[in-house]
Design an enzyme around this catalytic site. Sequence first.
Site, mmCIF file in Angstrom:
data_model
loop_
_atom_site.group_PDB
_atom_site.id
_atom_site.type_symbol
_atom_site.label_atom_id
_atom_site.label_comp_id
_atom_site.label_asym_id
_atom_site.label_seq_id
_atom_site.Cartn_x
_atom_site.Cartn_y
_atom_site.Cartn_z
ATOM 1 N N ASP A 104 36.421 34.815 35.308
ATOM 2 C CA ASP A 104 37.083 35.966 35.893
ATOM 3 C C ASP A 104 36.911 36.349 37.168
ATOM 4 O O ASP A 104 37.279 37.601 37.448
ATOM 5 C CB ASP A 104 36.972 36.950 34.744
ATOM 6 C CG ASP A 104 35.509 37.356 34.798
ATOM 7 O OD1 ASP A 104 34.687 36.740 35.343
ATOM 8 O OD2 ASP A 104 35.358 38.765 34.099
ATOM 9 N N GLU A 105 36.108 35.701 38.134
ATOM 10 C CA GLU A 105 35.701 36.186 39.328
ATOM 11 C C GLU A 105 35.575 34.996 40.264
ATOM 12 O O GLU A 105 35.450 33.972 39.930
ATOM 13 C CB GLU A 105 34.531 37.152 39.320
ATOM 14 C CG GLU A 105 33.290 36.199 39.037
ATOM 15 C CD GLU A 105 32.032 37.023 38.964
ATOM 16 O OE1 GLU A 105 32.147 38.053 39.858
ATOM 17 O OE2 GLU A 105 31.257 37.075 38.157
ATOM 18 N N ASP B 87 37.706 40.381 41.049
ATOM 19 C CA ASP B 87 37.008 40.466 39.751
ATOM 20 C C ASP B 87 38.073 41.099 38.924
ATOM 21 O O ASP B 87 38.673 42.085 38.974
ATOM 22 C CB ASP B 87 35.740 41.445 39.837
ATOM 23 C CG ASP B 87 34.972 41.371 38.452
ATOM 24 O OD1 ASP B 87 35.461 40.332 37.601
ATOM 25 O OD2 ASP B 87 34.104 42.037 38.382
#
Length: 429
Positions: free
Chosen positions: A116-117, A14
Amino acid sequence: MVMSENQKIIFHIDVNSAYLSWTAVKMLQEGAGRDIREIPCIVGGDKKSRHGIVLAKSILAKKYGVKTGEPVVNALRKCPDLEMVPPEHGYYEIMSKKLMELLRSYTPDIEQVSIDECYMDYTGIQNRYSSPQEAAETIKNQVKKQLGFTVNIGISDVKVLAKMASDFEKPDKVHTLYKNEIQRKMWGLPVGELFMAGKSSVDTLHKLGIFTIGQLAKSPVSILESHLKSHGRILWEYANGIDDSVVNTEKEELKGVGNSTTLSKDLDDLEEIFKVLLTLSEKVGRRLREGKQRAKTVAVEIKYNNFVKCSRQTTIESATDSGTEIYGLVKILFQELWNQTPVRLLGVRTANLTEQGEPQQLTLSDMENWSEDKKENRNAVEPSREKMHRLDEALDAIKKKYGKDAVKRASLMEQNREKKRQNSERKQT
């Protein structure tokens, strides 16, 4: 932790405050004299108009109580000297792609779940490293060195615990949370820290006297289900480290037929949400029929008002092009997925498409319905599913001839009347 043979180990990776980090990287590359990650700063909104919401915040902004998703005007009250920078979504897409390319250089077993993860299945590369922690530290440091921003990596033997671990102390950290560590590392945390435990669910749990994840884990499932429906069982399973989902290394994008809508206002009323899902399901069913296709995979997508995205899908034995049937599946999926946080966007998608003319395998429920039809009418020779299909075709013909608004469900007509009434009242005031 010593890995046993064939044991799965999963990383959750993350980006730390992604939008702010990526904006900071860009500004530094362009010659900025300071790093906005090191001052009270947010991404989002307009300082002059004091409009908009906080999309990302620095650690110093967080210390002032600034929260992601809150109105900018509230953030400025908490921190009058707060710096604000506008988002650059095109650049964020570029940085996300670079991150995923770097991670796939270690292993192709990546499941990206948002910009974003992602999850990484470490199992296939375990022989290259002395431990999962060593691998995670190597990956984390390489991201920082090569791309200029930091990530947290959570390590576990199940996905939900890897996700929880990555949310522990930030930034630029590696944490483990194996199933045999949950009592020591997780059960003492407030129940609101549990993945998928939204505000409404937490309020309900507090009323039941449940304040920690450990208390939730030890609570009778029947009581949780009576107050939170199927979501209560999901929370109980997560609190006990139960999650049998695997890292899906294939692209999650459903290459099929779908529709989504950004809502005019955030919704947390289940009845209103179901009306939106019904409309989307009927549109998807109509598009399938127009393309002479049927779908075996149905999915629901949610974006909450805090911009968190999630989805859930199911695959059925016999493909469908019925909006009614798609809606029935979507309702179940939504109730399993929804954490009772207000919803900003809803989507219904289908995949695993087949041509309409292909033979259809009857499900057990089809056969049961067919038998009931035969009991009432010995001339009935088709299952109820086929009757539904013929009804849809008849409605399609009416709409094609007289317009898409020629036939509507009564519940949706009532919804439209209510919208018109509210708009009329606004104009009068």
